[in-house]
Design an enzyme around this catalytic site. Structure first.
Site, PDB file in Angstrom:
ATOM      1  N   GLY A 112     -24.952  78.260 -14.570  1.00  0.00           N
ATOM      2  CA  GLY A 112     -25.726  79.055 -15.529  1.00  0.00           C
ATOM      3  C   GLY A 112     -26.476  78.158 -16.488  1.00  0.00           C
ATOM      4  O   GLY A 112     -26.664  76.965 -16.247  1.00  0.00           O
ATOM      5  N   ASN A 113     -26.930  78.727 -17.597  1.00  0.00           N
ATOM      6  CA  ASN A 113     -27.605  77.962 -18.633  1.00  0.00           C
ATOM      7  C   ASN A 113     -27.231  78.531 -19.995  1.00  0.00           C
ATOM      8  O   ASN A 113     -26.464  79.482 -20.103  1.00  0.00           O
ATOM      9  CB  ASN A 113     -29.127  77.953 -18.408  1.00  0.00           C
ATOM     10  N   TYR A 114     -27.794  77.936 -21.044  1.00  0.00           N
ATOM     11  CA  TYR A 114     -27.378  78.260 -22.411  1.00  0.00           C
ATOM     12  C   TYR A 114     -28.145  79.419 -23.049  1.00  0.00           C
ATOM     13  O   TYR A 114     -27.984  79.679 -24.237  1.00  0.00           O
ATOM     14  CB  TYR A 114     -27.535  77.032 -23.303  1.00  0.00           C
ATOM     15  N   SER A 115     -28.978  80.116 -22.295  1.00  0.00           N
ATOM     16  CA  SER A 115     -29.778  81.183 -22.895  1.00  0.00           C
ATOM     17  C   SER A 115     -28.885  82.265 -23.501  1.00  0.00           C
ATOM     18  O   SER A 115     -27.951  82.757 -22.867  1.00  0.00           O
ATOM     19  CB  SER A 115     -30.692  81.816 -21.841  1.00  0.00           C
TER      20      SER A 115
ATOM     21  N   ALA B   5     -34.359  83.081 -18.726  1.00  0.00           N
ATOM     22  CA  ALA B   5     -34.126  81.718 -18.228  1.00  0.00           C
ATOM     23  C   ALA B   5     -33.476  81.833 -16.850  1.00  0.00           C
ATOM     24  O   ALA B   5     -32.255  81.820 -16.711  1.00  0.00           O
ATOM     25  CB  ALA B   5     -33.226  80.954 -19.194  1.00  0.00           C
TER      26      ALA B   5
END
Length: 402
Positions: free
Chosen positions: A207-210, A275
Protein backbone atom coordinates in the site's frame (compact mmCIF):
# COMPACT_ATOMS: atom_id res chain seq x y z
CA UNK A 1 -21.08 33.59 2.13
CA UNK A 2 -22.96 35.27 5.00
CA UNK A 3 -21.52 38.73 4.35
CA UNK A 4 -24.42 41.20 4.32
CA UNK A 5 -27.06 38.57 5.05
CA UNK A 6 -29.93 39.56 7.34
CA UNK A 7 -30.71 36.81 9.86
CA UNK A 8 -33.68 36.65 12.22
CA UNK A 9 -32.62 34.49 15.16
CA UNK A 10 -35.49 32.96 17.12
CA UNK A 11 -34.69 31.88 20.69
CA UNK A 12 -37.02 29.70 22.76
CA UNK A 13 -37.15 28.47 26.35
CA UNK A 14 -34.40 25.87 26.43
CA UNK A 15 -31.31 25.47 28.59
CA UNK A 16 -29.41 25.59 25.27
CA UNK A 17 -30.42 29.27 24.91
CA UNK A 18 -26.99 30.28 26.20
CA UNK A 19 -25.53 28.96 22.92
CA UNK A 20 -27.38 31.75 21.12
CA UNK A 21 -24.64 34.15 22.25
CA UNK A 22 -22.01 32.07 20.48
CA UNK A 23 -24.24 31.77 17.44
CA UNK A 24 -24.75 35.54 17.27
CA UNK A 25 -21.03 36.22 17.61
CA UNK A 26 -20.24 33.71 14.88
CA UNK A 27 -22.84 35.11 12.49
CA UNK A 28 -21.69 38.70 13.02
CA UNK A 29 -18.07 37.63 12.55
CA UNK A 30 -19.11 36.22 9.17
CA UNK A 31 -20.58 39.62 8.26
CA UNK A 32 -24.26 38.92 8.93
CA UNK A 33 -26.76 41.29 10.54
CA UNK A 34 -28.75 39.62 13.32
CA UNK A 35 -32.16 40.48 14.76
CA UNK A 36 -33.25 38.44 17.78
CA UNK A 37 -36.85 37.44 18.39
CA UNK A 38 -37.29 35.64 21.72
CA UNK A 39 -40.22 33.89 23.38
CA UNK A 40 -41.31 34.80 26.91
CA UNK A 41 -39.93 31.44 28.11
CA UNK A 42 -36.63 32.17 26.36
CA UNK A 43 -36.12 35.26 28.53
CA UNK A 44 -36.08 33.00 31.59
CA UNK A 45 -32.83 31.49 30.31
CA UNK A 46 -31.02 34.48 28.78
CA UNK A 47 -31.56 38.21 29.17
CA UNK A 48 -32.53 40.49 26.27
CA UNK A 49 -29.83 42.93 27.45
CA UNK A 50 -27.12 40.36 26.73
CA UNK A 51 -28.56 39.66 23.29
CA UNK A 52 -29.05 43.31 22.31
CA UNK A 53 -25.49 44.08 23.41
CA UNK A 54 -24.21 41.44 20.98
CA UNK A 55 -26.48 42.37 18.06
CA UNK A 56 -26.60 46.15 18.62
CA UNK A 57 -30.35 45.89 18.03
CA UNK A 58 -33.30 45.89 20.45
CA UNK A 59 -34.56 42.37 21.10
CA UNK A 60 -38.09 41.73 19.87
CA UNK A 61 -40.27 39.74 22.27
CA UNK A 62 -43.73 41.28 22.61
CA UNK A 63 -46.23 42.44 20.01
CA UNK A 64 -46.09 45.92 21.52
CA UNK A 65 -43.10 47.78 22.94
CA UNK A 66 -43.48 48.35 26.67
CA UNK A 67 -41.52 51.59 26.38
CA UNK A 68 -43.81 53.50 24.04
CA UNK A 69 -46.54 51.09 22.99
CA UNK A 70 -45.30 50.90 19.39
CA UNK A 71 -46.16 47.85 17.29
CA UNK A 72 -43.46 45.29 16.47
CA UNK A 73 -44.28 44.20 12.94
CA UNK A 74 -43.73 40.51 12.34
CA UNK A 75 -44.62 41.13 8.69
CA UNK A 76 -41.76 43.61 8.29
CA UNK A 77 -39.34 41.11 9.85
CA UNK A 78 -40.53 38.45 7.43
CA UNK A 79 -39.77 40.75 4.51
CA UNK A 80 -36.44 42.02 5.93
CA UNK A 81 -34.73 38.68 6.52
CA UNK A 82 -32.61 36.57 4.18
CA UNK A 83 -33.06 33.65 6.59
CA UNK A 84 -34.68 32.79 9.89
CA UNK A 85 -32.90 30.50 12.33
CA UNK A 86 -34.74 29.13 15.36
CA UNK A 87 -32.08 27.90 17.76
CA UNK A 88 -32.78 26.47 20.21
CA UNK A 89 -36.20 25.21 19.09
CA UNK A 90 -38.12 23.45 21.87
CA UNK A 91 -40.71 20.73 21.35
CA UNK A 92 -43.39 23.26 22.27
CA UNK A 93 -42.27 25.79 19.67
CA UNK A 94 -41.90 23.11 17.00
CA UNK A 95 -45.45 21.96 17.75
CA UNK A 96 -46.79 25.50 17.46
CA UNK A 97 -44.93 26.06 14.19
CA UNK A 98 -46.29 22.84 12.71
CA UNK A 99 -49.86 23.66 13.70
CA UNK A 100 -49.94 27.43 13.23
CA UNK A 101 -50.50 28.34 16.88
CA UNK A 102 -49.54 32.01 16.73
CA UNK A 103 -49.54 32.91 20.42
CA UNK A 104 -46.20 34.74 20.59
CA UNK A 105 -44.07 37.07 18.49
CA UNK A 106 -41.68 34.34 17.36
CA UNK A 107 -44.45 32.16 15.87
CA UNK A 108 -46.15 35.09 14.13
CA UNK A 109 -42.78 36.09 12.68
CA UNK A 110 -42.26 32.52 11.48
CA UNK A 111 -45.70 32.43 9.86
CA UNK A 112 -44.93 35.70 8.05
CA UNK A 113 -41.42 34.71 6.98
CA UNK A 114 -40.68 34.92 3.24
CA UNK A 115 -37.09 33.70 3.62
CA UNK A 116 -35.82 30.13 4.26
CA UNK A 117 -36.31 28.90 7.83
CA UNK A 118 -33.76 26.74 9.67
CA UNK A 119 -34.73 24.89 12.84
CA UNK A 120 -32.25 23.52 15.39
CA UNK A 121 -34.21 21.28 17.79
CA UNK A 122 -33.17 21.19 21.45
CA UNK A 123 -34.72 18.78 23.92
CA UNK A 124 -34.01 15.51 25.68
CA UNK A 125 -33.84 12.28 23.71
CA UNK A 126 -37.22 10.94 24.81
CA UNK A 127 -39.00 14.14 23.81
CA UNK A 128 -37.21 14.22 20.48
CA UNK A 129 -38.03 10.58 19.75
CA UNK A 130 -41.70 10.91 20.75
CA UNK A 131 -44.03 10.27 17.79
CA UNK A 132 -45.74 13.65 18.20
CA UNK A 133 -42.41 15.53 17.98
CA UNK A 134 -41.31 13.45 15.00
CA UNK A 135 -44.65 14.09 13.30
CA UNK A 136 -44.31 17.83 13.88
CA UNK A 137 -40.75 17.87 12.51
CA UNK A 138 -41.83 15.96 9.41
CA UNK A 139 -44.63 18.49 8.98
CA UNK A 140 -42.11 21.33 9.11
CA UNK A 141 -39.99 19.57 6.49
CA UNK A 142 -43.06 19.18 4.27
CA UNK A 143 -43.65 22.93 4.61
CA UNK A 144 -40.15 23.55 3.21
CA UNK A 145 -38.36 24.27 6.48
CA UNK A 146 -34.80 23.05 7.01
CA UNK A 147 -34.19 20.94 10.11
CA UNK A 148 -30.57 21.04 11.29
CA UNK A 149 -30.15 17.47 12.47
CA UNK A 150 -28.91 17.35 16.08
CA UNK A 151 -25.47 15.84 16.35
CA UNK A 152 -24.74 15.80 12.61
CA UNK A 153 -24.67 19.42 11.44
CA UNK A 154 -26.52 18.68 8.21
CA UNK A 155 -30.01 19.33 7.02
CA UNK A 156 -32.13 16.30 7.81
CA UNK A 157 -33.89 14.26 5.15
CA UNK A 158 -34.71 11.63 7.76
CA UNK A 159 -34.58 12.27 11.49
CA UNK A 160 -31.96 10.28 13.36
CA UNK A 161 -30.60 12.81 15.83
CA UNK A 162 -30.14 12.62 19.59
CA UNK A 163 -32.20 15.66 20.56
CA UNK A 164 -29.57 18.11 21.70
CA UNK A 165 -29.10 21.35 19.79
CA UNK A 166 -26.37 21.31 17.17
CA UNK A 167 -23.31 23.40 18.05
CA UNK A 168 -23.32 27.04 16.89
CA UNK A 169 -20.32 26.65 14.59
CA UNK A 170 -22.07 23.77 12.81
CA UNK A 171 -25.25 25.82 12.39
CA UNK A 172 -23.17 28.58 10.81
CA UNK A 173 -21.59 26.02 8.48
CA UNK A 174 -25.07 24.90 7.38
CA UNK A 175 -26.08 28.50 6.65
CA UNK A 176 -22.81 29.19 4.86
CA UNK A 177 -23.31 26.08 2.76
CA UNK A 178 -26.91 27.06 1.98
CA UNK A 179 -25.87 30.49 0.69
CA UNK A 180 -22.77 29.18 -1.12
CA UNK A 181 -22.90 29.94 -4.83
CA UNK A 182 -23.96 26.67 -6.43
CA UNK A 183 -21.54 26.82 -9.35
CA UNK A 184 -21.73 23.05 -9.79
CA UNK A 185 -25.48 22.65 -9.43
CA UNK A 186 -26.70 20.01 -11.88
CA UNK A 187 -23.19 18.59 -12.33
CA UNK A 188 -22.28 15.00 -11.49
CA UNK A 189 -18.67 14.65 -10.37
CA UNK A 190 -16.51 11.54 -10.05
CA UNK A 191 -13.75 11.82 -7.45
CA UNK A 192 -11.26 9.08 -6.60
CA UNK A 193 -9.50 9.26 -3.24
CA UNK A 194 -7.28 7.39 -0.82
CA UNK A 195 -4.84 4.54 -1.35
CA UNK A 196 -5.28 1.09 -2.81
CA UNK A 197 -4.21 -2.09 -1.04
CA UNK A 198 -2.73 -4.86 -3.18
CA UNK A 199 -2.97 -8.18 -1.34
CA UNK A 200 -0.06 -10.56 -0.80
CA UNK A 201 -2.10 -12.94 1.31
CA UNK A 202 -5.22 -12.66 3.52
CA UNK A 203 -3.40 -10.46 6.09
CA UNK A 204 -0.68 -8.57 4.19
CA UNK A 205 -0.74 -6.04 1.39
CA UNK A 206 1.32 -3.52 -0.57
CA UNK A 207 0.00 0.00 0.00
CA UNK A 208 0.99 3.63 0.45
CA UNK A 209 0.63 6.44 2.98
CA UNK A 210 -2.37 8.22 1.44
CA UNK A 211 -4.90 9.30 4.07
CA UNK A 212 -7.63 10.31 1.62
CA UNK A 213 -7.84 13.82 3.17
CA UNK A 214 -7.26 15.67 -0.10
CA UNK A 215 -9.80 13.67 -2.09
CA UNK A 216 -12.47 13.92 0.59
CA UNK A 217 -11.87 17.68 0.90
CA UNK A 218 -12.45 17.93 -2.86
CA UNK A 219 -15.65 15.89 -2.56
CA UNK A 220 -16.94 18.14 0.24
CA UNK A 221 -16.14 21.28 -1.76
CA UNK A 222 -17.92 20.00 -4.88
CA UNK A 223 -20.95 19.00 -2.82
CA UNK A 224 -21.05 22.45 -1.17
CA UNK A 225 -21.15 23.98 -4.64
CA UNK A 226 -24.21 21.93 -5.53
CA UNK A 227 -22.75 18.89 -7.30
CA UNK A 228 -23.83 15.29 -6.94
CA UNK A 229 -20.54 13.63 -6.04
CA UNK A 230 -19.61 10.03 -6.75
CA UNK A 231 -16.69 9.33 -4.40
CA UNK A 232 -14.72 6.17 -5.15
CA UNK A 233 -12.49 5.75 -2.13
CA UNK A 234 -9.86 3.28 -1.03
CA UNK A 235 -9.35 2.22 2.60
CA UNK A 236 -9.26 5.36 4.80
CA UNK A 237 -10.15 6.20 8.40
CA UNK A 238 -12.00 9.45 7.68
CA UNK A 239 -15.46 9.80 6.20
CA UNK A 240 -17.16 12.28 3.91
CA UNK A 241 -20.08 14.02 5.62
CA UNK A 242 -22.08 15.96 3.04
CA UNK A 243 -25.36 14.24 2.07
CA UNK A 244 -24.69 14.90 -1.64
CA UNK A 245 -21.66 12.59 -1.56
CA UNK A 246 -22.33 9.00 -2.62
CA UNK A 247 -19.57 6.63 -1.51
CA UNK A 248 -18.27 3.58 -3.33
CA UNK A 249 -15.70 1.85 -1.12
CA UNK A 250 -12.97 -0.14 -2.83
CA UNK A 251 -9.72 -1.78 -1.79
CA UNK A 252 -7.61 -2.73 -4.79
CA UNK A 253 -6.52 -0.87 -7.91
CA UNK A 254 -8.64 -3.24 -10.00
CA UNK A 255 -11.75 -2.47 -7.95
CA UNK A 256 -11.08 1.26 -8.25
CA UNK A 257 -10.60 0.90 -11.99
CA UNK A 258 -13.88 -0.94 -12.41
CA UNK A 259 -15.82 1.56 -10.28
CA UNK A 260 -14.30 4.69 -11.79
CA UNK A 261 -14.62 3.62 -15.42
CA UNK A 262 -18.24 2.59 -14.92
CA UNK A 263 -19.22 5.84 -13.19
CA UNK A 264 -17.37 8.44 -15.30
CA UNK A 265 -19.44 8.08 -18.52
CA UNK A 266 -22.44 9.44 -16.60
CA UNK A 267 -20.49 12.37 -15.09
CA UNK A 268 -19.58 15.77 -16.44
CA UNK A 269 -16.41 16.02 -14.34
CA UNK A 270 -13.74 13.63 -13.11
CA UNK A 271 -11.15 14.43 -10.44
CA UNK A 272 -8.63 11.62 -10.04
CA UNK A 273 -6.98 12.22 -6.68
CA UNK A 274 -6.43 8.64 -5.47
CA UNK A 275 -2.94 7.25 -4.86
CA UNK A 276 -3.40 4.12 -6.95
CA UNK A 277 -0.77 1.37 -6.81
CA UNK A 278 1.19 1.06 -10.05
CA UNK A 279 1.91 -2.62 -9.42
CA UNK A 280 0.08 -5.55 -7.85
CA UNK A 281 1.29 -9.07 -6.96
CA UNK A 282 0.93 -11.61 -9.74
CA UNK A 283 -0.22 -14.28 -7.30
CA UNK A 284 -2.07 -13.86 -4.01
CA UNK A 285 -1.58 -16.61 -1.45
CA UNK A 286 -4.77 -18.26 -0.18
CA UNK A 287 -3.32 -18.58 3.31
CA UNK A 288 -1.00 -16.47 5.41
CA UNK A 289 2.59 -16.83 4.20
CA UNK A 290 4.56 -18.46 7.03
CA UNK A 291 8.13 -17.60 7.89
CA UNK A 292 8.90 -21.33 8.19
CA UNK A 293 7.86 -21.94 4.59
CA UNK A 294 10.70 -19.67 3.46
CA UNK A 295 13.42 -21.65 5.19
CA UNK A 296 14.22 -23.70 2.11
CA UNK A 297 14.76 -20.42 0.20
CA UNK A 298 17.11 -19.10 2.88
CA UNK A 299 14.36 -16.88 4.23
CA UNK A 300 13.91 -14.87 1.05
CA UNK A 301 10.49 -13.96 -0.27
CA UNK A 302 10.47 -13.06 -3.94
CA UNK A 303 7.50 -11.03 -5.13
CA UNK A 304 6.43 -11.02 -8.74
CA UNK A 305 4.53 -7.86 -9.62
CA UNK A 306 2.50 -6.87 -12.65
CA UNK A 307 1.29 -3.39 -13.68
CA UNK A 308 -2.17 -2.32 -12.58
CA UNK A 309 -4.58 -0.81 -15.06
CA UNK A 310 -3.99 2.89 -15.65
CA UNK A 311 -7.22 4.53 -14.46
CA UNK A 312 -6.33 8.05 -15.60
CA UNK A 313 -5.33 6.88 -19.06
CA UNK A 314 -8.46 4.76 -19.46
CA UNK A 315 -10.77 7.57 -18.40
CA UNK A 316 -8.84 10.07 -20.53
CA UNK A 317 -9.53 7.85 -23.54
CA UNK A 318 -13.22 7.68 -22.57
CA UNK A 319 -13.56 11.47 -22.18
CA UNK A 320 -16.03 13.04 -24.57
CA UNK A 321 -16.64 16.62 -25.62
CA UNK A 322 -18.15 18.53 -22.72
CA UNK A 323 -16.52 16.40 -20.04
CA UNK A 324 -13.66 17.65 -17.85
CA UNK A 325 -10.89 15.56 -16.34
CA UNK A 326 -8.44 16.60 -13.62
CA UNK A 327 -5.48 14.51 -12.55
CA UNK A 328 -2.95 14.59 -9.72
CA UNK A 329 0.80 14.08 -9.77
CA UNK A 330 2.81 13.48 -6.61
CA UNK A 331 6.46 13.66 -7.59
CA UNK A 332 9.87 13.46 -5.92
CA UNK A 333 12.06 14.87 -8.71
CA UNK A 334 11.72 16.76 -12.00
CA UNK A 335 8.21 17.48 -10.78
CA UNK A 336 6.89 19.87 -13.41
CA UNK A 337 8.35 17.93 -16.34
CA UNK A 338 6.77 14.68 -15.15
CA UNK A 339 3.43 16.40 -14.49
CA UNK A 340 3.34 18.03 -17.93
CA UNK A 341 4.13 14.70 -19.56
CA UNK A 342 1.27 13.07 -17.63
CA UNK A 343 -1.07 15.92 -18.57
CA UNK A 344 -0.67 15.10 -22.28
CA UNK A 345 -0.57 11.29 -22.01
CA UNK A 346 -3.71 11.07 -19.88
CA UNK A 347 -5.74 13.64 -21.88
CA UNK A 348 -6.29 15.84 -18.81
CA UNK A 349 -7.68 19.36 -18.79
CA UNK A 350 -5.29 20.25 -16.00
CA UNK A 351 -3.14 18.46 -13.46
CA UNK A 352 -2.52 19.24 -9.81
CA UNK A 353 1.14 18.73 -8.95
CA UNK A 354 2.73 18.51 -5.53
CA UNK A 355 6.14 17.40 -4.38
CA UNK A 356 7.23 15.31 -1.44
CA UNK A 357 10.21 17.65 -1.20
CA UNK A 358 7.92 20.47 -0.03
CA UNK A 359 7.62 20.44 3.75
CA UNK A 360 4.01 20.01 4.86
CA UNK A 361 2.82 18.66 1.50
CA UNK A 362 1.84 15.17 0.41
CA UNK A 363 0.73 12.17 2.43
CA UNK A 364 -0.51 12.28 6.04
CA UNK A 365 -0.47 16.08 6.29
CA UNK A 366 -3.39 18.42 6.87
CA UNK A 367 -1.74 20.89 4.50
CA UNK A 368 -0.64 20.82 0.88
CA UNK A 369 1.32 22.95 -1.57
CA UNK A 370 0.28 22.64 -5.18
CA UNK A 371 0.83 23.85 -8.70
CA UNK A 372 -2.03 23.70 -11.22
CA UNK A 373 -0.62 22.92 -14.63
CA UNK A 374 -2.54 23.13 -17.91
CA UNK A 375 -1.42 23.06 -21.54
CA UNK A 376 -0.39 26.72 -21.55
CA UNK A 377 -0.31 27.85 -17.94
CA UNK A 378 1.21 27.07 -14.53
CA UNK A 379 -0.32 28.52 -11.36
CA UNK A 380 1.63 28.29 -8.13
CA UNK A 381 -0.07 28.24 -4.72
CA UNK A 382 1.44 28.61 -1.24
CA UNK A 383 1.14 26.02 1.53
CA UNK A 384 -2.49 25.89 2.70
CA UNK A 385 -4.85 23.60 4.52
CA UNK A 386 -6.23 20.83 2.32
CA UNK A 387 -9.68 22.35 2.66
CA UNK A 388 -8.36 25.63 1.21
CA UNK A 389 -6.44 23.75 -1.48
CA UNK A 390 -9.66 21.96 -2.46
CA UNK A 391 -11.35 25.35 -2.87
CA UNK A 392 -8.54 26.56 -5.14
CA UNK A 393 -8.74 23.44 -7.30
CA UNK A 394 -12.52 23.48 -7.65
CA UNK A 395 -12.53 27.22 -8.38
CA UNK A 396 -10.11 26.52 -11.23
CA UNK A 397 -12.39 23.76 -12.45
CA UNK A 398 -15.48 26.01 -12.31
CA UNK A 399 -13.73 28.58 -14.53
CA UNK A 400 -13.42 25.93 -17.23
CA UNK A 401 -17.10 25.04 -17.19
CA UNK A 402 -18.06 28.32 -18.81
Amino acid sequence: MLQGKKIVLGITGSIAAYKACLLIRGLIKQGAEVQVVITPAGKEFITPLTLSTLTHKPVVSEFFSRADGSWNSHVDLGLWADAMVIAPATASTIGKMANGIADNMLITTYLSMKAPVFVAPAMDLDMYAHPSTQKNLQTLISYGNHIIEPGTGFLASKLEGKGRMEEPEKIIEVLDDFFEEKDLKGQRVLITAGPTYEKLDPVRFIGNYSSGKMGIALAEECAKKGAEVELVCGPVSIKAKHPNIHLTSVESAQQMYEAATSIYPNCQIGVLCAAVADFTPTNVADNKIKREALAEKEGELVLHLQPTKDIAKAIGQMKKEGQLLVGFALETNDEKAHAQEKLVKKNLDFIVMNSLRDEGAGFRHDTNKISIISANDIKEFPLKSKTEVATDIINELVKRLG
